[in-house]
Write an enzyme that holds these catalytic residues in place. Structure first.
Site, PDB file in Angstrom:
ATOM      1  N   THR A  95       0.819  -1.210   0.000  1.00 21.52           N
ATOM      2  CA  THR A  95       0.000   0.000   0.000  1.00 21.52           C
ATOM      3  C   THR A  95       0.854   1.261   0.000  1.00 21.52           C
ATOM      4  O   THR A  95       0.434   2.305  -0.506  1.00 21.52           O
ATOM      5  CB  THR A  95      -0.973   0.030   1.185  1.00 21.52           C
ATOM      6  OG1 THR A  95      -0.258   0.075   2.425  1.00 21.52           O
ATOM      7  CG2 THR A  95      -1.884  -1.194   1.173  1.00 21.52           C
ATOM      8  N   LEU A 139      -2.811   5.096  -0.156  1.00 22.75           N
ATOM      9  CA  LEU A 139      -4.202   4.650  -0.250  1.00 22.75           C
ATOM     10  C   LEU A 139      -4.273   3.153   0.034  1.00 22.75           C
ATOM     11  O   LEU A 139      -4.262   2.322  -0.878  1.00 22.75           O
ATOM     12  CB  LEU A 139      -4.769   4.978  -1.629  1.00 22.75           C
ATOM     13  CG  LEU A 139      -5.484   6.310  -1.719  1.00 22.75           C
ATOM     14  CD1 LEU A 139      -6.311   6.401  -2.987  1.00 22.75           C
ATOM     15  CD2 LEU A 139      -6.396   6.534  -0.524  1.00 22.75           C
ATOM     16  N   HIS A 140      -4.372   2.837   1.308  1.00 21.37           N
ATOM     17  CA  HIS A 140      -4.339   1.446   1.756  1.00 21.37           C
ATOM     18  C   HIS A 140      -5.592   0.659   1.348  1.00 21.37           C
ATOM     19  O   HIS A 140      -5.532  -0.305   0.581  1.00 21.37           O
ATOM     20  CB  HIS A 140      -4.213   1.390   3.282  1.00 21.37           C
ATOM     21  CG  HIS A 140      -3.138   2.245   3.854  1.00 21.37           C
ATOM     22  ND1 HIS A 140      -1.806   1.884   3.824  1.00 21.37           N
ATOM     23  CD2 HIS A 140      -3.191   3.441   4.494  1.00 21.37           C
ATOM     24  CE1 HIS A 140      -1.080   2.818   4.425  1.00 21.37           C
ATOM     25  NE2 HIS A 140      -1.905   3.774   4.833  1.00 21.37           N
ATOM     26  N   ASP A 141      -6.727   1.059   1.903  1.00 19.02           N
ATOM     27  CA  ASP A 141      -7.928   0.228   1.858  1.00 19.02           C
ATOM     28  C   ASP A 141      -8.495  -0.014   0.459  1.00 19.02           C
ATOM     29  O   ASP A 141      -8.996  -1.109   0.184  1.00 19.02           O
ATOM     30  CB  ASP A 141      -9.005   0.834   2.762  1.00 19.02           C
ATOM     31  CG  ASP A 141      -8.584   0.869   4.222  1.00 19.02           C
ATOM     32  OD1 ASP A 141      -7.584   0.214   4.564  1.00 19.02           O
ATOM     33  OD2 ASP A 141      -9.257   1.551   5.030  1.00 19.02           O
TER      34      ASP A 141
END
Length: 309
Positions: A191, A237-239
């Site tokens: 991520t 922007l992980h999720d």
């Protein structure tokens, strides 16, 4: 055939983008958003999910879940997401309330109703899913896939060893990784390859829409923490990688690894020990993300958010 998904999350700036991505994608059928404590309290994350639903004009159900971890004290990420968990934009007041069903019960009932069809996307602490697996173990072989954001192949972000979502409830994470359910993991190692740089954020603003501006303001606030912590020009922007993977899997590269979660308190508490070189041949393996086409990822996000007014 549309993929049936449950987003189990703790909104959250990047959670908001993930919800938008799922709602804008015909490849996915969003069964519900289930909420947990995490970035902020359960009361606030659930409120934020309602706000996001109101903002984007979609009518998915929301079920509130766990307020606390299984065994440890609750953490909070207000330093990253602000006191509300969704600081930055001006937000509407939500009208529609949550469903009466608890998130854990919703997960259990959905998996039984649609065996081998449900993909669960946890992007916060894994408490809801672990509780569902413990309360009704028969759902485990019926889950099509668990696609989670958490952990790391290398270093942590909330401690030297641990990523925040896993550190929030290492015991729950251990339940999930040790279960027989297929697990796909997006950790910090991948991520952190997808940074919402000013140019990428500006692409959302240039859409000229209310929700394009909403996404841009979210990410501009999210940038502040990452600038202070890492010296980056944008937030990671992980999720949204979880939903993006289901929509366009060719954007990602994976490696099968055994993942063991450290539940012994100490300097490695909450670490995901990933067997990169497959030393533990006999152990269950998870599919772990190692590389993303960041430009393609942001192009997908921009194209889908352009579908909102």
């Amino acid at each position: 055939m549309r993929q049936k998904v449950i987003l189990d999350c703790d909104p959250g700036h990047d959670d908001a983008i993930n919800i938008m991505l799922a709602c804008a994608s015909p490849e996915l059928e969003l069964m519900a958003v289930t909420t947990t404590y995490g970035n902020v309290s359960l009361e606030r994350t659930t409120y934020n999910a309602r706000v996001i639903r109101e903002m984007i004009g979609h009518d998915f159900p929301i079920c509130a879940g766990a307020e606390l971890p299984l065994m440890r004290n609750r953490l909070s990420a207000e330093s990253c997401h602000g006191a509300s968990g969704l600081d930055g934009p001006d937000l509407p007041k939500p009208v529609r309330d949550v469903e009466p069903m608890h998130a854990v019960n919703f997960i259990i009932e959905s998996v039984f109703r649609y065996p081998h069809q449900i993909k669960i996307l946890p992007t916060g602490p894994l408490t809801n899913l672990a509780l569902a697996m413990r309360l009704e173990p028969k759902i485990i072989p019926l889950i099509q896939e668990v696609v989670l954001m958490g952990g790391s192949v290398d270093v942590g972000n909330w401690s030297p060893a641990a990523e925040y979502n896993i550190l929030c409830d290492p015991h729950a994470a251990r339940v999930v990784f040790e279960s027989a359910a297929p697990v796909t993991m997006f950790g910090l190692n991948i991520t952190h390859q997808a940074i919402a740089s000013p140019a990428r954020v500006d692409a959302f603003r240039k859409l000229g829409t209310r929700n394009g501006e909403f996404a841009a303001v979210l990410l501009e606030f999210f940038r502040e923490h990452h600038e202070q912590r890492y010296g980056w020009d944008g937030g990671a922007l992980h999720d949204p990688m979880t939903a993006a993977y289901l929509i366009k899997p060719e954007l990602f590269e994976f490696r099968d690894m055994h993942v063991a979660v450290e539940t012994q308190e100490g300097s490695s508490y909450g670490r995901t020990n990933c067997d990169y070189w497959r030393v533990l041949e006999a152990q269950k393996r998870s599919k772990v993300g190692v590389k993303v086409d960041a430009d393609g990822f942001f192009a997908l996000l921009t194209e889908r958010i352009a579908r909102f007014p």
